[in-house]
Design a protein around this motif. Structure first.
Motif: not given
Length: 183
Positions: A10, A34, A40, A54
């Motif tokens: 992400v 994402a 996400a 992330l």
């Protein structure tokens, strides 16, 4: 975690997503992507995410917000998360991240070899953990339920861990049936 679980990457920058996918491709795992925290969360809640890479700072829902939400939901609270940041060391961020139980906080630019090593370890460890949990649930169900012979689990004799010790019989073992068998 299903066998088709993926690593979700992400980041709000397309070039970073591409670089991370390129770095992780040699591992052979399924990869998802994402570009927002909302996207996400939707993918994580649908299941089949075994690890989350992330970005911390994204417009809208930040990486930390995603982790906070995941930790409150039982089905997602144990998914390992590696937070990525390009803003250098930050004590508050580090404290907040590890307070939420993230597996690691990695500074950009990212060393592909180090990232692959971390990802392989975290993803495989998480899969083994879930497999063990599944096995424990099956064993508990077996112990609570009945065996294949229809006899309640409490009455079935379990084998001794030392194979040299003979299996004892459930009922009748204390009533003299064993002595009768010997004669």
């Amino acid at each position: 975690m299903p066998s088709d679980a993926k690593i979700l990457i992400v980041d709000d920058h397309e070039d970073t997503l591409y670089a991370l996918e390129s770095a992780l491709a040699p591992l052979g795992y399924r990869l998802g992507r994402a570009t927002t925290g909302d996207e996400a969360l939707k993918q994580v809640l649908r299941g089949q995410v075994g690890l989350l890479l992330l970005d911390v700072r994204m417009p809208g829902v930040s990486g930390l917000d995603v982790v906070r939400y995941m930790r409150r939901v039982e089905q997602t609270q144990h998914i390992p998360v590696v937070l990525l940041t390009g803003f250098g060391p930050d004590n508050e961020l580090t404290s907040a991240a590890f307070g939420l139980g993230v597996a690691d906080l990695v500074m950009k630019p990212i060393d592909p070899w180090a990232l692959r090593t971390k990802v392989r370890y975290l993803f495989d460890t998480h899969r083994r953990h879930l497999a063990l949990e599944h096995e424990v649930r099956e064993l508990r169900a077996l112990v609570k339920g009945h065996g294949e012979d229809g006899e309640p689990a409490a009455r079935r004799a379990l084998p001794h861990p030392d194979a040299r010790v003979p299996v004892q019989r459930g009922e009748g073992a204390h009533t003299g049936e064993l002595e009768q068998d010997r004669t």
